[in-house]
Write an enzyme that holds these catalytic residues in place. Structure first.
Site, PDB file in Angstrom:
ATOM      1  N   CYS A  72      32.196  45.340  44.900  1.00 25.55           N
ATOM      2  CA  CYS A  72      31.611  45.443  43.562  1.00 25.55           C
ATOM      3  C   CYS A  72      30.180  45.933  43.718  1.00 25.55           C
ATOM      4  O   CYS A  72      29.461  45.448  44.598  1.00 25.55           O
ATOM      5  CB  CYS A  72      31.645  44.081  42.877  1.00 25.55           C
ATOM      6  SG  CYS A  72      30.939  44.090  41.217  1.00 25.55           S
ATOM      7  N   HIS A  77      39.547  44.285  37.655  1.00 27.99           N
ATOM      8  CA  HIS A  77      38.192  44.010  38.159  1.00 27.99           C
ATOM      9  C   HIS A  77      37.147  44.377  37.109  1.00 27.99           C
ATOM     10  O   HIS A  77      36.245  43.569  36.806  1.00 27.99           O
ATOM     11  CB  HIS A  77      37.970  44.799  39.454  1.00 27.99           C
ATOM     12  CG  HIS A  77      36.588  44.667  40.008  1.00 27.99           C
ATOM     13  ND1 HIS A  77      36.322  44.052  41.210  1.00 27.99           N
ATOM     14  CD2 HIS A  77      35.376  45.074  39.517  1.00 27.99           C
ATOM     15  CE1 HIS A  77      35.009  44.078  41.421  1.00 27.99           C
ATOM     16  NE2 HIS A  77      34.419  44.698  40.413  1.00 27.99           N
ATOM     17  N   GLU A  78      37.274  45.586  36.543  1.00 28.53           N
ATOM     18  CA  GLU A  78      36.255  46.034  35.581  1.00 28.53           C
ATOM     19  C   GLU A  78      36.295  45.197  34.310  1.00 28.53           C
ATOM     20  O   GLU A  78      35.246  44.825  33.777  1.00 28.53           O
ATOM     21  CB  GLU A  78      36.434  47.521  35.258  1.00 28.53           C
ATOM     22  CG  GLU A  78      36.246  48.460  36.436  1.00 28.53           C
ATOM     23  CD  GLU A  78      34.986  48.205  37.234  1.00 28.53           C
ATOM     24  OE1 GLU A  78      33.968  47.783  36.644  1.00 28.53           O
ATOM     25  OE2 GLU A  78      35.010  48.410  38.454  1.00 28.53           O
ATOM     26  N   HIS A  94      34.492  41.911  34.276  1.00 24.67           N
ATOM     27  CA  HIS A  94      33.045  41.953  34.026  1.00 24.67           C
ATOM     28  C   HIS A  94      32.723  41.706  32.551  1.00 24.67           C
ATOM     29  O   HIS A  94      31.643  41.208  32.222  1.00 24.67           O
ATOM     30  CB  HIS A  94      32.474  43.314  34.426  1.00 24.67           C
ATOM     31  CG  HIS A  94      32.215  43.479  35.895  1.00 24.67           C
ATOM     32  ND1 HIS A  94      31.285  42.736  36.572  1.00 24.67           N
ATOM     33  CD2 HIS A  94      32.755  44.333  36.805  1.00 24.67           C
ATOM     34  CE1 HIS A  94      31.261  43.127  37.855  1.00 24.67           C
ATOM     35  NE2 HIS A  94      32.153  44.080  38.023  1.00 24.67           N
TER      36      HIS A  94
HETATM   37 NI    NI Z   1      32.426  45.082  39.858  1.00 25.28          NI
END
Ligand code: NI
Length: 177
Positions: free
Chosen positions: A99, A141-142, A145
Site C-alpha cells: 500500500c 484493497h482500494e 480505504h
Molecule cells: Ni492502499
C-alpha cells in the site's frame, strides 16, 4: 498535480469517506487528474481519495504492467465512485499486498476471490463488473480505504507481514514501496 500520500498512523486514513453526489463537476475532474498523477508518480496500481486527504468515496486503479507486482495480469484503468462490493461465492484467497500508505512493506491478506462491483464513473454512468483474482483483490484493497481500513488490519497471520526487501529481495530495486 502530485499530492503527498498520507501514511499509516495519520488519523484521516481511518475515517469513513462520504458519497459523491455531483458527477462531472470540474472539481471532480481535477481530483481524478491529481489522483492519477499521484498514483503514477508513486508507481502504484491503485489509489483511494482518502490517501491524499480527500474524504470522498472515489478510487482509481489499473495498469498495463506494474513494477510493484510484476507477475500481475493487467487491469483496465478505472475510476470507481460510490462503489458497492458483493462476493460471488464467498471463497477467500490469500495474496500479497502493499500500500502506498504503508511504504516498504508487504503482507499476505485474505480477500474474496470473486466479486461483483458496482459504482459510477466520473460522468455518473453505472459501472458493473464481475472480476476475480488480482483485479478483485485490488478493488477490495482500494474500497477498504473508503471505510478507514488498511490492509495490515486484515492480515490473519502476522508472520506473513514484513519489509518488501526482506520478503522479496528480487523487488529490492523498487524505491516506492
Ligand atoms: Ni492502499
Amino acid at each position: 498535480m502530485i499530492h503527498p500520500i498520507l501514511r499509516m498512523g495519520d488519523p484521516r486514513l481511518l475515517l469513513r469517506a462520504e458519497d459523491i453526489t455531483e458527477f462531472d463537476a470540474p472539481e471532480l475532474h481535477q481530483l481524478v487528474a491529481d489522483m492519477v498523477d499521484t498514483m503514477r508518480a508513486a508507481g502504484g496500481v491503485g489509489l483511494a481519495a482518502p490517501q491524499i486527504g480527500v474524504p470522498l468515496r472515489l478510487v482509481i486503479f489499473g495498469f498495463d504492467h506494474s513494477e510493484r507486482y510484476p507477475e500481475a495480469p493487467p487491469i483496465p484503468f478505472t475510476v470507481l465512485i460510490n462503489p458497492e462490493l458483493e462476493p460471488l461465492d464467498g471463497m477467500l484467497a490469500l495474496g500479497w499486498e502493499g500500500c502506498l500508505s504503508v511504504p516498504g512493506m508487504r503482507g499476505e491478506v485474505p480477500r474474496w476471490e470473486r466479486l461483483r462491483y458496482r459504482g459510477y464513473d466520473i460522468h455518473g454512468q453505472r459501472i458493473e463488473r464481475e472480476v476475480e483474482g488480482f483485479h478483485a483483490r485490488v478493488v477490495q484493497h482500494e474500497c477498504d480505504h473508503l471505510d478507514g481500513v488498511l490492509y495490515p488490519m486484515r492480515i490473519g497471520d502476522l508472520s506473513r507481514f514484513g519489509f518488501t526487501d526482506e520478503l522479496f529481495p528480487e523487488l529490492a530495486g523498487e524505491t516506492t514501496a
